[in-house]
Write a protein that holds these residues in place. Sequence first.
Motif, PDB file in Angstrom:
ATOM      1  N   SER A  87      26.898  59.647  17.280  1.00  0.00           N
ATOM      2  CA  SER A  87      26.949  60.054  18.687  1.00  0.00           C
ATOM      3  C   SER A  87      28.404  60.341  19.023  1.00  0.00           C
ATOM      4  O   SER A  87      29.294  60.023  18.233  1.00  0.00           O
ATOM      5  CB  SER A  87      26.369  58.956  19.580  1.00  0.00           C
ATOM      6  OG  SER A  87      27.096  57.764  19.409  1.00  0.00           O
ATOM      7  N   CYS A  88      28.636  60.950  20.209  1.00  0.00           N
ATOM      8  CA  CYS A  88      29.984  61.464  20.482  1.00  0.00           C
ATOM      9  C   CYS A  88      31.007  60.349  20.698  1.00  0.00           C
ATOM     10  O   CYS A  88      32.183  60.526  20.446  1.00  0.00           O
ATOM     11  CB  CYS A  88      29.944  62.418  21.682  1.00  0.00           C
ATOM     12  SG  CYS A  88      29.904  61.595  23.281  1.00  0.00           S
ATOM     13  N   GLY A  89      30.537  59.197  21.199  1.00  0.00           N
ATOM     14  CA  GLY A  89      31.451  58.071  21.385  1.00  0.00           C
ATOM     15  C   GLY A  89      32.233  58.091  22.683  1.00  0.00           C
ATOM     16  O   GLY A  89      32.893  57.105  23.018  1.00  0.00           O
ATOM     17  N   VAL A  90      32.181  59.202  23.424  1.00  0.00           N
ATOM     18  CA  VAL A  90      33.012  59.283  24.633  1.00  0.00           C
ATOM     19  C   VAL A  90      32.230  59.557  25.922  1.00  0.00           C
ATOM     20  O   VAL A  90      32.764  59.392  27.013  1.00  0.00           O
ATOM     21  CB  VAL A  90      34.130  60.352  24.488  1.00  0.00           C
ATOM     22  CG1 VAL A  90      35.114  59.936  23.396  1.00  0.00           C
ATOM     23  CG2 VAL A  90      33.550  61.721  24.185  1.00  0.00           C
ATOM     24  N   CYS A  91      30.955  59.963  25.815  1.00  0.00           N
ATOM     25  CA  CYS A  91      30.205  60.263  27.052  1.00  0.00           C
ATOM     26  C   CYS A  91      29.829  58.952  27.756  1.00  0.00           C
ATOM     27  O   CYS A  91      30.015  57.866  27.215  1.00  0.00           O
ATOM     28  CB  CYS A  91      28.959  61.087  26.729  1.00  0.00           C
ATOM     29  SG  CYS A  91      27.665  60.155  25.875  1.00  0.00           S
ATOM     30  N   ASP A  92      29.284  59.061  28.967  1.00  0.00           N
ATOM     31  CA  ASP A  92      28.934  57.860  29.734  1.00  0.00           C
ATOM     32  C   ASP A  92      27.968  56.958  28.978  1.00  0.00           C
ATOM     33  O   ASP A  92      28.115  55.743  28.981  1.00  0.00           O
ATOM     34  CB  ASP A  92      28.304  58.253  31.079  1.00  0.00           C
ATOM     35  CG  ASP A  92      29.352  58.730  32.068  1.00  0.00           C
ATOM     36  OD1 ASP A  92      30.569  58.519  31.793  1.00  0.00           O
ATOM     37  OD2 ASP A  92      28.975  59.324  33.095  1.00  0.00           O
ATOM     38  N   HIS A  93      26.960  57.571  28.350  1.00  0.00           N
ATOM     39  CA  HIS A  93      25.977  56.755  27.621  1.00  0.00           C
ATOM     40  C   HIS A  93      26.634  56.026  26.454  1.00  0.00           C
ATOM     41  O   HIS A  93      26.391  54.845  26.239  1.00  0.00           O
ATOM     42  CB  HIS A  93      24.818  57.627  27.131  1.00  0.00           C
ATOM     43  CG  HIS A  93      24.025  58.246  28.244  1.00  0.00           C
ATOM     44  ND1 HIS A  93      23.324  57.478  29.149  1.00  0.00           N
ATOM     45  CD2 HIS A  93      23.840  59.521  28.611  1.00  0.00           C
ATOM     46  CE1 HIS A  93      22.733  58.276  30.027  1.00  0.00           C
ATOM     47  NE2 HIS A  93      23.038  59.536  29.721  1.00  0.00           N
ATOM     48  N   CYS A  94      27.449  56.758  25.700  1.00  0.00           N
ATOM     49  CA  CYS A  94      28.131  56.138  24.558  1.00  0.00           C
ATOM     50  C   CYS A  94      29.027  54.991  25.029  1.00  0.00           C
ATOM     51  O   CYS A  94      29.048  53.921  24.436  1.00  0.00           O
ATOM     52  CB  CYS A  94      28.948  57.164  23.787  1.00  0.00           C
ATOM     53  SG  CYS A  94      27.919  58.242  22.759  1.00  0.00           S
ATOM     54  N   ARG A  95      29.755  55.220  26.141  1.00  0.00           N
ATOM     55  CA  ARG A  95      30.642  54.170  26.645  1.00  0.00           C
ATOM     56  C   ARG A  95      29.874  52.930  27.068  1.00  0.00           C
ATOM     57  O   ARG A  95      30.378  51.819  26.995  1.00  0.00           O
ATOM     58  CB  ARG A  95      31.415  54.676  27.873  1.00  0.00           C
ATOM     59  CG  ARG A  95      32.647  55.471  27.517  1.00  0.00           C
ATOM     60  CD  ARG A  95      33.218  56.004  28.819  1.00  0.00           C
ATOM     61  NE  ARG A  95      33.862  57.284  28.591  1.00  0.00           N
ATOM     62  CZ  ARG A  95      35.174  57.422  28.497  1.00  0.00           C
ATOM     63  NH1 ARG A  95      35.961  56.381  28.610  1.00  0.00           N
ATOM     64  NH2 ARG A  95      35.679  58.603  28.287  1.00  0.00           N
ATOM     65  N   HIS A 101      21.226  57.483  23.724  1.00  0.00           N
ATOM     66  CA  HIS A 101      20.968  58.424  24.818  1.00  0.00           C
ATOM     67  C   HIS A 101      21.988  59.571  24.841  1.00  0.00           C
ATOM     68  O   HIS A 101      21.978  60.400  25.749  1.00  0.00           O
ATOM     69  CB  HIS A 101      21.010  57.709  26.172  1.00  0.00           C
ATOM     70  CG  HIS A 101      19.793  56.881  26.466  1.00  0.00           C
ATOM     71  ND1 HIS A 101      18.516  57.319  26.232  1.00  0.00           N
ATOM     72  CD2 HIS A 101      19.667  55.625  26.979  1.00  0.00           C
ATOM     73  CE1 HIS A 101      17.654  56.376  26.587  1.00  0.00           C
ATOM     74  NE2 HIS A 101      18.320  55.335  27.027  1.00  0.00           N
ATOM     75  N   CYS A 102      22.901  59.586  23.874  1.00  0.00           N
ATOM     76  CA  CYS A 102      23.962  60.607  23.841  1.00  0.00           C
ATOM     77  C   CYS A 102      23.344  61.990  23.647  1.00  0.00           C
ATOM     78  O   CYS A 102      22.431  62.172  22.842  1.00  0.00           O
ATOM     79  CB  CYS A 102      24.924  60.297  22.698  1.00  0.00           C
ATOM     80  SG  CYS A 102      26.234  61.514  22.502  1.00  0.00           S
ATOM     81  N   GLU A 103      23.886  62.972  24.368  1.00  0.00           N
ATOM     82  CA  GLU A 103      23.342  64.325  24.210  1.00  0.00           C
ATOM     83  C   GLU A 103      23.699  64.928  22.859  1.00  0.00           C
ATOM     84  O   GLU A 103      23.090  65.898  22.426  1.00  0.00           O
ATOM     85  CB  GLU A 103      23.832  65.227  25.349  1.00  0.00           C
ATOM     86  CG  GLU A 103      23.116  64.858  26.625  1.00  0.00           C
ATOM     87  CD  GLU A 103      23.386  65.783  27.793  1.00  0.00           C
ATOM     88  OE1 GLU A 103      24.016  66.841  27.588  1.00  0.00           O
ATOM     89  OE2 GLU A 103      22.950  65.414  28.895  1.00  0.00           O
TER      90      GLU A 103
HETATM   91 ZN    ZN Z   1      27.885  60.386  23.643  1.00  0.00          ZN
END
Ligand code: ZN
Length: 339
Positions: A87-95, A101-103
Motif C-alpha cells: 500500500s502507499c503508506g502515506v494516504c489517510d487509510h495507510c496512516r 483500504h488504500c486506493e
Molecule cells: Zn495508502
Amino acid sequence: MKAVLYKGPNQLALADLPKPVPGAGEVLLKVHDCGICGSDLHAVQFGLGLKPDCVLGHEFCGEISEIGPEVSGYAAGERVAAVPFSSCGVCDHCRRGQGYHCEKLKSIGLGPLPGAYAEYVACPAASLLKLPARLNSRQGALVEPLSVGLHGVNRSRIKPGTPSIVMGAGPVGLATMLWCKAKGADPVVVSEIAPGRRELALRLGASAVVNPREYNPGAKVRELCGRLPEVVFECIGVKSTLNEAVSLVDKCGQVVVIGVCMEPDQIMPLHFIFKEVSINFALAYTRSDFEETIQALATGRINADPLITDVIGLEQVPAAFEALRKPTSQAKVLIEFPR
Ligand SMILES: [Zn+2]
Ligand SMILES: [Zn+2]
C-alpha cells in the motif's frame, strides 16, 4: 523455482518460473510454509478477476533470501511473516494503519502480485514482521488467518465475561473463537454442522459446541450463563446466516460479520430494529493485529497448533484443491517447502 499457477476456473498447474528479483524496497523470501485459504478456494473456483498464470498464496512465512535496494533493518536468514499486500503508506487509510483500504492496494497472492504457492516470493520490506525464535514456521503461516479472527474480535465489544456465539468452525471461525476466549468472553459457544469441525472447536477451547440443526446455540448460551449472547460472529459467509445471527443475539446485541458471502442475501430489517441490533463488518487486518497475534503465539496466550490438520508439498496442491471443494473436516492445510 517451482510454483503453482492459476490457469483458469478450477485449474491449477505446477510450473517452473524464474526466481523473482527483489525491486527497490523489497526483499525476497524463501517460503517455509503457506496456508491454503478459503479465499483461494473461492478464487480458483469462480475466477474472481484472477489473471491466468498468477500465483496464489497469502498466508505465508519464510526466511529472507535476498534484499533489494533501499531496504534497511533486515538481514538474510531472518524469519518473517508478511502482511500480504503493498500500500502507499502515506494516504489517510495507510496512516491509520488500514492499508487494506488504500486506493493503491496491491494484494500479494490474491490479485496483482505473485504469492507464496512458490519457492520464493517478493514482498515490500514495509510489510514484514520478524518472527521470534519461539514461533516455528508452521505457526508463522497461521499469523495471517489468526489476524483475520483477531480483527473481527477487535471490532466487537467483547470484554471479559461477554457471552458470545461463533457461527461456523472453519479456520476463520476457529480463529475468532480462540481470540474470544483469549479476551475473556464467556461462554463462547460454537455453532457448526460438521461433526469433525465441532470436535476441533472443542479441542481448541470452545466452551461448548452445538449442531444448529439439532439445538439452538442461543439456548445453549443461556443454559451456560443465564443470558443470551451479546455478540454473535458470523464466520460462515453463505446466504441466510445474517438472519440467523440476528435471531440468536440478545436485544441491543451486536452481530459481527467476518464470513464472506458472495451473493445477494435478504434480511428482514424489522428483526434488527426490534432488537436494536448493531451490525459490524470486518475486513482483513492491520499491522498491529499481526503484531498482537505474533505476541500471543510467542507467549502461549493462544495455542493454534490444532488448527493445522494437513501439511502437504507444493506438488500436491492441485489435488488438495479438488479435495477441499467437497465438505471436509480439514481446517488449515499448509503447504510446506523443503529446507
Ligand atoms: Zn495508502
Ligand atoms: Zn486468507
